[in-house]
Motif scaffolding. Structure first.
Motif, short mmCIF file in Angstrom:
data_model
loop_
_atom_site.label_atom_id
_atom_site.label_comp_id
_atom_site.label_asym_id
_atom_site.label_seq_id
_atom_site.Cartn_x
_atom_site.Cartn_y
_atom_site.Cartn_z
N VAL A 100 38.71 24.61 5.54
CA VAL A 100 40.15 24.36 5.40
C VAL A 100 40.41 23.04 4.68
CG1 VAL A 100 42.32 24.05 6.63
CG2 VAL A 100 40.68 25.75 7.43
N GLY A 101 39.69 22.00 5.05
CA GLY A 101 39.87 20.71 4.38
C GLY A 101 39.59 20.81 2.89
N GLN A 102 38.54 21.53 2.55
CA GLN A 102 38.23 21.73 1.14
C GLN A 102 39.32 22.57 0.46
OE1 GLN A 102 33.94 22.75 0.40
NE2 GLN A 102 33.74 22.30 2.59
N GLY A 103 39.85 23.53 1.19
CA GLY A 103 40.95 24.32 0.65
C GLY A 103 42.17 23.47 0.34
N GLY B 115 40.93 32.27 5.85
CA GLY B 115 40.58 31.99 4.46
C GLY B 115 40.91 30.56 4.11
N SER B 116 40.04 29.94 3.35
CA SER B 116 40.19 28.53 3.00
C SER B 116 41.50 28.26 2.26
CB SER B 116 39.00 28.09 2.15
OG SER B 116 39.17 26.80 1.63
N VAL B 117 41.70 28.91 1.14
CA VAL B 117 42.89 28.66 0.33
C VAL B 117 44.13 29.22 1.00
CG1 VAL B 117 44.00 29.22 -1.87
CG2 VAL B 117 41.61 28.48 -1.84
N ALA C 215 49.44 27.29 3.74
CA ALA C 215 50.38 26.97 4.81
C ALA C 215 50.46 25.47 5.04
CB ALA C 215 49.98 27.69 6.09
N ILE C 216 49.31 24.80 4.94
CA ILE C 216 49.30 23.34 5.07
C ILE C 216 50.11 22.70 3.94
CG2 ILE C 216 47.81 21.29 4.90
CD1 ILE C 216 45.69 22.93 6.45
N LEU C 217 49.95 23.23 2.73
CA LEU C 217 50.71 22.71 1.60
C LEU C 217 52.21 22.87 1.82
CD1 LEU C 217 50.85 21.48 -1.21
CD2 LEU C 217 50.52 23.77 -2.16
#
Length: 354
Positions: free
Chosen positions: A28-31, A334-336, A341-343
């Motif tokens: 997730v962090g990498q995403g 999924g990562s991205v 959602a974080i974005l």
């Protein structure tokens, strides 16, 4: 369109970066780093938002640069070495994640360390410290929210900071912000749905292929859909955490994980699924939150109904007073996808702060 002088002044001020710390640099962090890199021009043009990652922490240590870290180089460093502390020039081995919050000035903490459902640490301490330091927090971390939601919400409120967690329930499925913003005029009476993609994949495959639980779980693990240790998913714990978050954030029920009745799917047999299909039904792991019920359990749903989604999709239905039942569907992992959602939460924070 005529733009007033105050608006022009705000747009000029918006050239300053939004300084972000990411704690946790797994999938997730990498995403998050990836979407910030890909969407940089879009964010600046549409929102006047110039995100700058000033620090990243993982188990190895940190990478810190007050002037901003290159997102693509962060990703390459992690892929090549497995350690963010190997970042050229700005890597710092061994530094504790919570100490990173004192090392550099920042505006928003993105907390995406691994979930711990026993005490919520270290994520809980990261978030509390950031809030008490007057920083906004965005997270996908279910553990501390399922165990200490009221404490976190109260701390955010008392320190006048934004606390956003859309990605903690359903990955890319937009449910929390949807409930608060799109359905703002409605009273939401209950929420129910499929809140774990791994179990939905397993049950869908069992229904379509007639395979056993053990065989399908093994297949899901080989494909990377199920964890090596799938306990939290298949026994309903992951979905229960999400029910707690929804109960607190949408229904204003002060629940914790211990308040949820939980039954997983490990006892579901191919025979029981075949019998259900003969009756035009499917077995799904359903989570429900209402003033009377906090529960995760396998339930029968009718084939062709909104709940008959397959694969790793998540689905949630909100029962309201004005709009009746409203259903949202999206990729639950999924990562991205989770980073999207974080974005959205980062953009929400920016709109409040600009």
């Amino acid at each position: 369109m005529i733009m007033n002088s105050r608006k022009v002044q705000i747009l000029e001020i918006n050239g300053d970066p939004m300084k972000i710390i990411i704690l946790g640099f797994g999938a997730v962090g990498q995403g998050v780093a990836r979407v910030l890199s890909v969407k940089k021009d879009y964010l600046k043009k549409k929102y006047g938002l110039n995100p700058s990652i000033v620090a990243v922490g993982d188990r190895s240590g940190a990478a810190i640069n007050p002037d901003g870290l290159d997102e693509e180089l962060l990703l390459k460093t992690k892929e090549k070495t497995g350690k963010i502390s190997s970042f050229p020039e700005y890597g710092i081995p061994g530094v504790e994640s919570i100490n990173i919050l004192d090392e550099v000035e920042y505006d928003c903490l993105v907390e995406v360390t691994p979930t711990d459902i026993h005490d919520g640490e270290p994520a809980r301490s990261h978030m509390i410290k950031a809030m008490e330091d007057g920083k906004d927090v965005v997270t996908s971390n279910k553990g501390p929210l399922a165990l200490s939601f009221q404490e976190l919400a109260t701390t955010a409120q008392s320190n006048s900071v934004e606390f956003k967690f859309e990605a903690s329930v359903g990955g890319a499925m937009p449910i929390i912000n949807f409930a608060h913003e799109t359905l703002a005029g409605c009273s939401i009476e209950s929420i129910f749905g499929i809140l774990n993609g791994t179990t939905n994949y397993i049950l869908s495959r069992m229904a379509n292929e007639g395979s056993s639980y053990e065989q399908t779980l093994s297949e899901a693990q080989e494909l990377g859909i199920a964890e090596t240790d799938p306990y939290q998913d298949v026994e309903g714990i992951d979905a229960a955490c999400k029910i707690v978050i929804l109960a607190n954030s949408v229904l204003n029920l002060p629940a914790t994980l211990k308040d949820v009745e939980v039954e997983g799917i490990s006892r579901i047999t191919a025979e029981s699924i075949a019998l259900a299909k003969k009756e035009g039904m499917l077995i799904k792991l359903i989570g429900e939150a209402s003033p009377d019920t906090l529960e995760v359990s396998p339930r029968l749903v009718r084939q062709g109904s909104p709940l008959a989604v397959e694969g790793t999709l998540n689905l949630a239905t909100l029962k309201t007073d004005l709009a009746d039942e409203v259903t949202v569907v999206g990729k639950g992992a999924g990562s991205v996808e989770t980073a999207s959602a974080i974005l959205s939460d980062i953009i929400s924070v920016w709109k409040v702060r600009k």
